[in-house]
Design an enzyme around this catalytic site. Structure first.
Site, PDB file in Angstrom:
ATOM      1  N   GLU A 156       9.245  -3.978  10.629  1.00  0.00           N
ATOM      2  CA  GLU A 156       9.606  -2.519  10.039  1.00  0.00           C
ATOM      3  C   GLU A 156      10.196  -1.767  11.330  1.00  0.00           C
ATOM      4  O   GLU A 156       9.504  -1.432  12.293  1.00  0.00           O
ATOM      5  CB  GLU A 156       8.470  -1.922   9.471  1.00  0.00           C
ATOM      6  CG  GLU A 156       8.861  -0.765   8.958  1.00  0.00           C
ATOM      7  CD  GLU A 156       7.740   0.056   7.874  1.00  0.00           C
ATOM      8  OE1 GLU A 156       6.838  -0.573   7.514  1.00  0.00           O
ATOM      9  OE2 GLU A 156       8.033   0.999   7.380  1.00  0.00           O
TER      10      GLU A 156
ATOM     11  N   ASP B 277       0.931  -1.086  -0.061  1.00  0.00           N
ATOM     12  CA  ASP B 277       0.015   0.100  -0.004  1.00  0.00           C
ATOM     13  C   ASP B 277       0.905   1.285  -0.187  1.00  0.00           C
ATOM     14  O   ASP B 277       0.428   2.513  -0.150  1.00  0.00           O
ATOM     15  CB  ASP B 277      -1.080   0.030   1.325  1.00  0.00           C
ATOM     16  CG  ASP B 277      -0.152  -0.185   2.606  1.00  0.00           C
ATOM     17  OD1 ASP B 277       0.775  -0.170   2.562  1.00  0.00           O
ATOM     18  OD2 ASP B 277      -1.100   0.113   3.355  1.00  0.00           O
ATOM     19  N   SER B 278       2.149   1.022  -0.101  1.00  0.00           N
ATOM     20  CA  SER B 278       3.132   2.319  -0.292  1.00  0.00           C
ATOM     21  C   SER B 278       2.874   2.891  -1.770  1.00  0.00           C
ATOM     22  O   SER B 278       3.450   4.037  -1.891  1.00  0.00           O
ATOM     23  CB  SER B 278       4.595   1.726  -0.091  1.00  0.00           C
ATOM     24  OG  SER B 278       4.786   0.676  -0.734  1.00  0.00           O
TER      25      SER B 278
ATOM     26  N   LYS C  40      -1.015  -9.431   2.942  1.00  0.00           N
ATOM     27  CA  LYS C  40      -0.300  -8.745   4.141  1.00  0.00           C
ATOM     28  C   LYS C  40      -1.301  -7.897   4.909  1.00  0.00           C
ATOM     29  O   LYS C  40      -1.911  -7.230   4.211  1.00  0.00           O
ATOM     30  CB  LYS C  40       0.878  -8.135   3.862  1.00  0.00           C
ATOM     31  CG  LYS C  40       1.697  -7.440   4.979  1.00  0.00           C
ATOM     32  CD  LYS C  40       3.056  -6.984   4.787  1.00  0.00           C
ATOM     33  CE  LYS C  40       3.044  -5.590   4.133  1.00  0.00           C
ATOM     34  NZ  LYS C  40       2.319  -4.520   4.990  1.00  0.00           N
TER      35      LYS C  40
ATOM     36  N   GLU D 223      -1.434  -5.592   8.796  1.00  0.00           N
ATOM     37  CA  GLU D 223      -0.656  -4.729   9.907  1.00  0.00           C
ATOM     38  C   GLU D 223      -1.302  -5.017  11.321  1.00  0.00           C
ATOM     39  O   GLU D 223      -2.484  -5.169  11.096  1.00  0.00           O
ATOM     40  CB  GLU D 223      -0.718  -3.064   9.713  1.00  0.00           C
ATOM     41  CG  GLU D 223       0.160  -2.720   8.473  1.00  0.00           C
ATOM     42  CD  GLU D 223       0.312  -1.263   8.174  1.00  0.00           C
ATOM     43  OE1 GLU D 223      -0.118  -0.611   8.881  1.00  0.00           O
ATOM     44  OE2 GLU D 223       0.830  -0.851   7.088  1.00  0.00           O
TER      45      GLU D 223
HETATM   46  O1  KIV Z   1       3.766  -1.316   1.629  1.00  0.00           O
HETATM   47  C1  KIV Z   1       4.630  -1.445   1.673  1.00  0.00           C
HETATM   48  O2  KIV Z   1       5.344  -1.133   0.812  1.00  0.00           O
HETATM   49  C2  KIV Z   1       5.391  -2.084   2.967  1.00  0.00           C
HETATM   50  C3  KIV Z   1       6.871  -1.955   3.013  1.00  0.00           C
HETATM   51  C4  KIV Z   1       7.004  -1.999   4.511  1.00  0.00           C
HETATM   52  C5  KIV Z   1       7.442  -2.890   2.416  1.00  0.00           C
HETATM   53  O3  KIV Z   1       4.430  -2.734   3.857  1.00  0.00           O
END
Ligand code: KIV
Length: 292
Positions: free
Chosen positions: A193, A55-56, A124, A126
């Protein structure tokens, strides 16, 4: 290769057992982000193990200040392009803010969208202990989950900014507890992270699943970077943990300035960029036009 062609097929398809085998043998797992087909294709060709459509992309592709505005629609569309470009890599779709926080049911539904619509290999999300029930339910639905703890950008406001985590006793113990809770809930891997290397080492040694670090030191089972950071796409500040392997910003600017100069000076297109026409054909066209 050029756009639309099949990627070279000589490499192995990365699976969870293969990633676990790498951890067991002490072989480092390689992971990068990608958000589009061409970048994913290059990574697939080079043999990267895991690609995260992160999501970056909120920052790297859409120019937002953070990851919070990113939507499921954006993530699914980009993840689908990435998986198409990287058939051999283990491709993970990053669940955006508010796509799994509301309820367990919402988390499973949205994780399922990544699998069905984007065709990725896993998702993924968080959080640690607080999202263990989501991880358990998504895993139970047959969807591999990677956890993400430490500096979690979706909750940067609650964390008080982009700061390293786990630097005191209680913070470090909490992150160890989070990592082990994610493993217990069924996560196949956990991303750490921004935390001290010592903590990255403790978690990697205690966890039975692969631990991937970004700013978590050299002892984790693998490393990940945001591909735009690794390739120097943007000018300006980069996080302490980033190593730049190229200066794409400079390369792109030089190339585009040359294009602008060529067009301005009328040195592009040159004869080699033009389609030919037989002189008689031209003559015939002119004759026809002059008859009118
Ligand atoms: O969204 C992202 O790019 C991440 C980074 C920590 C790899 O979660």
């Amino acid at each position: 290769m050029s756009y639309g062609e099949d990627a070279p097929t000589k490499r192995r398809v990365v699976t969870i057992p293969y990633l676990k085998e790498k951890k067991a043998k002490g072989n480092a797992i390689t992971m990068l982000t990608a958000y589009d087909f061409p970048t994913a294709s290059i990574q697939d060709e080079l043999g990267i193990d895991i690609i995260l459509c992160g999501d970056s992309l909120g920052m790297t592709v859409y120019g937002y200040k953070g990851t919070v505005p990113v939507t499921m629609e954006q993530m699914v569309a980009h993840s689908e392009a990435v998986k198409r470009g990287a058939p051999h890599c283990f491709v993970i779709g990053d669940m955006p803010f508010m796509s799994y926080q509301v309820s367990v049911e919402q988390a499973v539904t949205n994780a399922g969208r990544f699998m069905k619509e984007a065709g990725v290999d896993g998702v993924k999300l968080e959080g640690g202990v607080d999202v263990a029930d989501r991880v358990r339910a998504i895993t139970k639905a047959g969807i591999p989950v990677m956890g993400h703890i430490g500096l979690t950008p979706q909750s940067v406001s609650a964390l008080g900014g982009f700061k390293a985590q786990g630097r005191d006793v209680s913070g470090a113990l909490k992150l160890i507890e989070d990592a082990l809770a994610l493993e217990e809930a069924g996560a196949f891997a956990v991303l750490l992270e921004a935390m001290p290397p010592e903590l990255g080492k403790i978690i990697s040694e205690r966890a039975g699943i692969p631990i991937i670090g970004i700013g978590a030191g050299p002892y984790t089972d693998g490393q990940v970077l945001v591909v735009h950071d690794a390739l120097g796409f943007f000018e300006g500040h980069v996080a302490k943990f980033v190593k730049q392997y190229a200066n794409l910003n400079k390369v792109i600017k030089e190339g585009l300035q040359n294009y602008i100069d060529d067009v301005t000076n009328r040195t592009f297109p040159a004869p080699e960029h033009c389609y030919g026409m037989e002189p008689e054909v031209l003559k015939a066209i002119e004759a026809k036009l002059n008859q009118k």
